[in-house]
Design a protein around this motif. Structure first.
Motif, PDB file in Angstrom:
ATOM      1  N   LEU A  15      -5.586  23.341 -54.407  1.00 29.77           N
ATOM      2  CA  LEU A  15      -4.849  22.114 -54.735  1.00 29.77           C
ATOM      3  C   LEU A  15      -4.435  22.176 -56.199  1.00 29.77           C
ATOM      4  N   THR A  16      -3.161  21.964 -56.479  1.00 32.75           N
ATOM      5  CA  THR A  16      -2.692  21.964 -57.875  1.00 32.75           C
ATOM      6  C   THR A  16      -1.789  20.739 -58.088  1.00 32.75           C
ATOM      7  N   GLY A  17      -1.238  20.618 -59.298  1.00 31.88           N
ATOM      8  CA  GLY A  17      -0.356  19.489 -59.616  1.00 31.88           C
ATOM      9  C   GLY A  17      -1.160  18.235 -59.891  1.00 31.88           C
ATOM     10  N   GLY A  18      -0.698  17.096 -59.364  1.00 32.47           N
ATOM     11  CA  GLY A  18      -1.428  15.846 -59.538  1.00 32.47           C
ATOM     12  C   GLY A  18      -2.813  15.952 -58.924  1.00 32.47           C
ATOM     13  N   HIS A  19      -3.815  15.273 -59.540  1.00 30.67           N
ATOM     14  CA  HIS A  19      -5.191  15.349 -59.033  1.00 30.67           C
ATOM     15  C   HIS A  19      -5.430  14.273 -57.988  1.00 30.67           C
ATOM     16  N   PHE A  20      -5.958  14.664 -56.866  1.00 27.26           N
ATOM     17  CA  PHE A  20      -6.365  13.731 -55.809  1.00 27.26           C
ATOM     18  C   PHE A  20      -7.809  14.068 -55.462  1.00 27.26           C
ATOM     19  N   ARG A  21      -8.623  13.055 -55.192  1.00 26.20           N
ATOM     20  CA  ARG A  21      -9.986  13.329 -54.740  1.00 26.20           C
ATOM     21  C   ARG A  21      -9.881  13.973 -53.355  1.00 26.20           C
ATOM     22  N   ALA A  22     -10.597  15.073 -53.148  1.00 27.05           N
ATOM     23  CA  ALA A  22     -10.405  15.825 -51.904  1.00 27.05           C
ATOM     24  C   ALA A  22     -11.737  16.145 -51.242  1.00 27.05           C
ATOM     25  N   THR A  23     -11.798  15.913 -49.943  1.00 26.90           N
ATOM     26  CA  THR A  23     -13.003  16.199 -49.158  1.00 26.90           C
ATOM     27  C   THR A  23     -12.641  17.056 -47.957  1.00 26.90           C
ATOM     28  N   LEU A  24     -13.441  18.110 -47.751  1.00 32.00           N
ATOM     29  CA  LEU A  24     -13.216  19.000 -46.618  1.00 32.00           C
ATOM     30  C   LEU A  24     -14.290  18.721 -45.563  1.00 32.00           C
ATOM     31  N   SER A  25     -13.845  18.360 -44.365  1.00 28.14           N
ATOM     32  CA  SER A  25     -14.801  18.151 -43.256  1.00 28.14           C
ATOM     33  C   SER A  25     -14.728  19.346 -42.335  1.00 28.14           C
ATOM     34  N   ARG A  26     -15.929  19.978 -42.141  1.00 24.02           N
ATOM     35  CA  ARG A  26     -15.959  21.184 -41.314  1.00 24.02           C
ATOM     36  C   ARG A  26     -16.806  20.917 -40.080  1.00 24.02           C
ATOM     37  N   PRO A  27     -16.401  21.426 -38.925  1.00 21.07           N
ATOM     38  CA  PRO A  27     -17.181  21.187 -37.697  1.00 21.07           C
ATOM     39  C   PRO A  27     -18.606  21.710 -37.864  1.00 21.07           C
ATOM     40  N   GLY A  28     -19.585  20.858 -37.638  1.00 22.50           N
ATOM     41  CA  GLY A  28     -20.984  21.270 -37.671  1.00 22.50           C
ATOM     42  C   GLY A  28     -21.549  21.502 -39.053  1.00 22.50           C
ATOM     43  N   LEU A  29     -20.835  21.157 -40.105  1.00 25.25           N
ATOM     44  CA  LEU A  29     -21.317  21.372 -41.471  1.00 25.25           C
ATOM     45  C   LEU A  29     -21.138  20.086 -42.272  1.00 25.25           C
ATOM     46  N   PRO A  30     -21.903  19.925 -43.355  1.00 25.00           N
ATOM     47  CA  PRO A  30     -21.712  18.714 -44.163  1.00 25.00           C
ATOM     48  C   PRO A  30     -20.355  18.726 -44.866  1.00 25.00           C
TER      49      PRO A  30
END
Lengths: 212, 298
Positions: B84-99
């Motif tokens: 992710l580049t440019g403007g900053h956005f809070r980002a969360t990655l949700s993965r199957p079976g993982l936190p």
């Protein structure tokens, strides 16, 4: 020829002060001469934009604009480049069928004390030079309107003018390539697809069509 | 969000699917050669941000990237490296079976197939970018996951250290009655902002003397003075215009303008053409240095 800088990545060679067939011809001759020339690649020029009175060259940032300007001026100077001119023919001639049923046709006729048939005959009787293309993609700016058809723009522009509308605004005539707001007097309509083939330097002839 | 064919669009060469909700575009590098028929080169509004993302992934410069004002829900369809580049956005990655995992800005991350990326609050800038490339091995390569660009302001130095946008005189500069009025005050980016340009507001009124402006060429960063005040043209601009071109933002700083949001104030600094050329070269050299660091491809 005067040189203007439009930022640090665009130089403009100015050939004259006002809108005239003569200035436009000089600009278009320079545009055709430089277009396709190896010099463009050497200087990192990626776009040439002819206008009524100037030719702009957009190039990669980081090049000294004055070096670009000097090289272009030298290439165009008949003294330094006497016979290296590539044979550049005139642009193509495009015939455009127009259905003259625009909502302002009768008013334009009235303003000039003409009949609608007279307006159509004057508009189709002239030969137009595409001086430049822009403002909107594929919007041709045409020189060559019969002075008897010069008509002031509408006091308040319309919110929507349909794509393909053929219109008169002051001393100019033009065609709307896409639906957009506009203040020119609409005299007819054509197939806007046809505009995508038109380049600066082309010649346009309108002829009356019964129905498109 | 449950994704399905009716609510998402596969993009980025099939690497991801985006929800329809949001304001976003798929962007590449500018496309040149058609300004004579009225088509501006366009491309990513903050090209530098997009290029740093593609370079850090080892992608081609013009690999398609997602540019967003309001980010959509993003689902990865294959295992990918992304950044992710440019403007900053809070980002969360949700993965199957993982936190769920927080994603850092300007750092390469890995997502398994089926992971979803949720972009939340914007904390800096305006336009964000997502670049991606497929991960072809079973497990992600550690070397890739250690790729961190660092903070923009610390990593690069081609811009004005005080955050001012640098301008040079435009062709109709001499028409201005008080030219220094433009550079001596703060301007506010109005709500009338788009990919074509931003309108500037202030209490002061810039005035031009009599001049007969004939429609003429404009460039990225051209400052046109309209009866309602100045407009700065951005990458998806028109190619000619009929208003006096009083100043021009230098080529290096046009990317920075893409990150100003409506209501934000900005101020300009007048520089010479030589300074503008130097800034363009510095910017290019710093991009090349980044390329040199990550060019060892996999």
């Amino acid at each position: 020829m005067e040189t203007q800088l439009i930022g640090d990545a665009c130089v403009s060679l100015v050939f004259g002060e006002e809108i005239s067939v003569e200035n436009s011809r000089r600009v278009l001759a320079a545009y055709r001469h430089l277009k396709g020339s190896a010099l463009l690649g050497e200087l990192g020029i990626h776009d040439l934009v002819p206008t009524y009175r100037a030719l702009a060259a957009h190039f990669e940032p980081g090049t000294d604009p004055w070096i670009v300007a000097r090289a272009l001026a030298e290439q165009l100077d008949p003294e330094t480049q006497p016979r290296r001119q590539v044979a550049v023919g005139p642009g193509k001639t495009v015939e455009i069928p127009v259905v003259y049923d625009g909502e302002d046709l009768s008013r334009v006729a009235e303003i000039h004390g003409l009949s609608a048939a007279d307006v159509i005959s004057l508009h189709t009787g002239a030969t137009y030079q595409v001086a430049m293309v822009g403002f909107k993609p594929f919007f041709p700016y045409l020189i060559g309107l019969d002075p008897r058809l010069e008509t002031p723009r509408l006091a308040s522009p319309r919110k929507r003018v349909a794509a393909g509308s053929v219109a008169i605004g002051g001393a100019q005539t033009g065609i709307y390539p896409e639906d957009s707001p506009g203040g020119w007097n609409i005299v007819g309509r054509m197939d806007p697809q046809q505009l995508q083939t038109i380049l600066p330097g082309d010649t346009i002839i309108f002829h009356q069509s019964e129905e498109s | 969000m449950k994704t399905g064919t009716d609510s998402t669009v596969p993009c980025l060469d099939g690497l991801a699917a985006f929800g329809r909700k949001g304001m976003y575009w798929l962007r590449r590098a500018p496309c040149y050669g058609r300004q004579d028929v009225g088509l501006s080169p366009g491309g990513a509004m903050d090209l530098f941000a997009m290029l740093t993302g593609n370079i850090m992934l080892g992608n081609a410069d013009d690999a398609e990237a997602l540019e967003f004002l309001l980010p959509p829900e993003i689902e990865f369809l294959q295992p990918v490296y992304f950044i992710l580049t440019g403007g900053h956005f809070r980002a969360t990655l949700s993965r199957p079976g993982l936190p769920a995992q927080e994603v850092n800005h300007a750092a390469v991350a890995f997502a398994p197939a089926g992971a979803t990326l949720t972009l939340g609050v914007r904390t800096r800038g305006l336009r964000g970018y997502l670049c991606a490339r497929p991960c072809l091995t079973d497990t992600p390569d550690d070397e890739f996951l250690q790729r961190r660009r660092g903070r923009f302001a610390e990593k690069f130095s081609w811009f004005d250290p005080f955050g001012r946008i640098r301008v040079v005189e435009g062709p109709e500069y001499s028409w201005l009655r008080e030219p220094e009025l433009f550079t001596s005050q703060y301007w506010t980016v109005s709500r009338a902002a788009s990919d074509m340009g931003i309108r500037l507001e202030s209490d002061a009124e810039l005035l031009v003397g009599d001049g007969n402006m004939i429609s003429d060429a404009v460039a990225d960063g051209t400052v046109q003075l309209t009866p309602k005040g100045p407009i700065v043209l951005l990458k998806h601009r028109q190619t000619v215009g009929g208003y006096p071109r009083i100043y021009n933002v230098i080529s290096a700083d046009v990317d920075l303008l893409a990150q100003f949001y409506p209501g934000q104030s900005l101020c300009f600094r007048k520089v010479s053409i030589a300074d503008a050329v130097t800034a363009a070269r510095q910017k290019c050299a710093q991009l090349e240095a980044l390329r040199g660091r990550y060019s060892a491809d996999h």
